[in-house]
Design a protein around this motif. Structure first.
Motif, PDB file in Angstrom:
ATOM      1  N   ILE A  10       0.816  -1.204   0.000  1.00  0.00           N
ATOM      2  CA  ILE A  10       0.000   0.000   0.000  1.00  0.00           C
ATOM      3  C   ILE A  10       0.861   1.271   0.000  1.00  0.00           C
ATOM      4  O   ILE A  10       0.579   2.238  -0.717  1.00  0.00           O
ATOM      5  N   ALA A  11       1.943   1.291   0.793  1.00  0.00           N
ATOM      6  CA  ALA A  11       2.784   2.491   0.851  1.00  0.00           C
ATOM      7  C   ALA A  11       3.450   2.763  -0.492  1.00  0.00           C
ATOM      8  O   ALA A  11       3.429   3.895  -0.996  1.00  0.00           O
ATOM      9  N   ASP A  64      -8.377   9.837   8.079  1.00  0.00           N
ATOM     10  CA  ASP A  64      -7.903  10.989   7.328  1.00  0.00           C
ATOM     11  C   ASP A  64      -8.816  11.250   6.131  1.00  0.00           C
ATOM     12  O   ASP A  64      -9.193  10.316   5.416  1.00  0.00           O
ATOM     13  N   PRO A  65      -9.190  12.506   5.887  1.00  0.00           N
ATOM     14  CA  PRO A  65     -10.106  12.809   4.777  1.00  0.00           C
ATOM     15  C   PRO A  65      -9.620  12.309   3.426  1.00  0.00           C
ATOM     16  O   PRO A  65     -10.428  11.849   2.607  1.00  0.00           O
ATOM     17  N   ALA A  66      -8.318  12.381   3.185  1.00  0.00           N
ATOM     18  CA  ALA A  66      -7.791  11.911   1.895  1.00  0.00           C
ATOM     19  C   ALA A  66      -7.978  10.404   1.759  1.00  0.00           C
ATOM     20  O   ALA A  66      -8.312   9.905   0.672  1.00  0.00           O
ATOM     21  N   LEU A 297       6.502   4.273   9.820  1.00  0.00           N
ATOM     22  CA  LEU A 297       6.795   5.694   9.967  1.00  0.00           C
ATOM     23  C   LEU A 297       5.594   6.500  10.463  1.00  0.00           C
ATOM     24  O   LEU A 297       5.678   7.713  10.633  1.00  0.00           O
ATOM     25  N   LEU A 298       4.466   5.808  10.709  1.00  0.00           N
ATOM     26  CA  LEU A 298       3.273   6.488  11.235  1.00  0.00           C
ATOM     27  C   LEU A 298       2.575   5.653  12.306  1.00  0.00           C
ATOM     28  O   LEU A 298       2.570   6.016  13.474  1.00  0.00           O
ATOM     29  N   ALA A 305       0.049   3.319   6.210  1.00  0.00           N
ATOM     30  CA  ALA A 305       0.948   2.980   5.109  1.00  0.00           C
ATOM     31  C   ALA A 305       0.613   3.804   3.873  1.00  0.00           C
ATOM     32  O   ALA A 305       1.509   4.340   3.196  1.00  0.00           O
ATOM     33  N   TRP A 306      -0.671   3.920   3.571  1.00  0.00           N
ATOM     34  CA  TRP A 306      -1.112   4.709   2.406  1.00  0.00           C
ATOM     35  C   TRP A 306      -0.719   6.174   2.575  1.00  0.00           C
ATOM     36  O   TRP A 306      -0.202   6.802   1.645  1.00  0.00           O
ATOM     37  N   LEU A 307      -0.941   6.727   3.775  1.00  0.00           N
ATOM     38  CA  LEU A 307      -0.612   8.127   4.023  1.00  0.00           C
ATOM     39  C   LEU A 307       0.892   8.367   3.957  1.00  0.00           C
ATOM     40  O   LEU A 307       1.346   9.402   3.454  1.00  0.00           O
TER      41      LEU A 307
END
Length: 319
Positions: A10-11, A64-66, A297-298, A305-307
């Motif tokens: 996903i990342a 998250d909105p995105a 990292l989040l 992962a996507w963000l």
């Protein structure tokens, strides 16, 4: 820029699509045989039909909105659906968790079964080195130098690739240790006597789910049983058969009656299942044009992962 991304989870895919939208030339390399990674779906033929198991990530949520907008788009494309049994905000890929990764990968250029073992720099740019020679179909893409490299794999694997080029970045990856997870997969010819479709925190079971009850699924009764991180760590080097037997017995302890003999029983070991995350979001060395993204990292979530991939792409585009 010409950009290589190591890891088509996903990342990596989120980063790739963001960069592609800005008209950069992106190629992804992944050691897997196909789309999935830690969102894999395994399918097995049994005497009662084809059984499916989401034996990695079980579901995803969006805050998250995105990412909410991304899920809405995936729902419109028919690759996700709500799964109320796991929560009001839970979504699953349809007909399997890997459908999300496959949907994204179909929009990019991914070379599957290409395990990157090292990165090398020359005057022409970055080069990826593989475990074995690349197939003829992708040899040109592997040999061609690129302007930038993104590492989008679990922290332990990222550290090894980063070490020779950015020790500080490698140290951050090395500090993010992942806990393992043993996961068993059982199929039955009939529904088993367990009330509800989910079992949480029961002995050595951290999570168990009636996979066949998820939306968009078909086939015989199928269960995924994930051991707790502690038990998985203690029994990390146990055999597949031994782990499958222990988790089968643990599931039986939660039943209201005896379980039928399974049509299929196996287990899978995830060495890097759940990351101990930092709050960096993404890492980018603008001077070297080397970056890293991933849930480590989040936070240990699909959304994170996507963000992270998106954040890294934005940093690269800002440069």
């Amino acid at each position: 820029m010409r950009i290589a991304i190591v890891g088509a989870g996903i990342a990596g895919l989120s980063c790739a699509l963001r960069l592609q939208d800005a008209e950069h030339d992106v190629t992804l390399f992944d050691k897997g045989r196909g789309a999935g990674g830690r969102m894999s779906t395994r399918r097995v033929e049994t005497s009662a039909g084809n059984a499916a198991f989401d034996h990695g990530a079980q579901y995803l949520t969006a805050r998250d909105p995105a990412f909410v907008a991304a899920i809405d788009a995936w729902a419109a494309a028919g690759v996700v659906a709500r799964w109320p049994a796991a929560g009001d905000d839970a979504w699953v890929g349809t007909p399997g968790m890997n459908a999300i990764v496959k949907h994204l990968a179909d929009q990019t250029q991914v070379h599957w079964q290409h395990q990157v073992t090292a990165l090398r720099r020359s005057d022409a740019g970055w080069h990826v080195e593989l475990l074995a020679p690349a197939p003829l179909a992708s040899a040109a893409a592997v040999d061609a130098p690129v302007d930038a490299v993104v590492i989008a794999v679990p922290a332990e694997q990222a550290a090894a690739l980063l070490a020779d080029h950015d020790p500080a970045m490698a140290a951050q990856a090395k500090a993010c240790r992942s806990s393992p997870s043993w996961t068993a997969m059982l199929a039955f010819a009939e529904p088993i006597p367990i009330t509800g479709d989910i079992v949480r925190h029961a002995g050595i079971i951290g999570w168990a789910a009636r996979n066949s009850a998820k939306p968009g699924r078909s086939g015989p009764e199928a269960w995924v049983i994930q051991a707790t991180p502690g038990w998985s760590t203690t029994h990390l080097e146990d055999s597949v058969d031994s782990v499958a037997e222990r988790l089968h017995a643990a599931l039986a302890d939660q039943a209201d009656g005896p379980l039928p003999t399974p049509l299929h029983r196996t287990a899978h070991r995830w060495r890097y299942a759940r990351a101990t995350a930092t709050d960096r979001g993404a890492l980018w060395n603008a001077g070297m044009r080397l970056g890293a993204a991933g849930d480590w990292l989040l936070a240990p979530r699909i959304e994170s992962a996507w963000l992270s991939g998106r954040l890294l792409a934005d940093q690269m585009l800002a440069e």
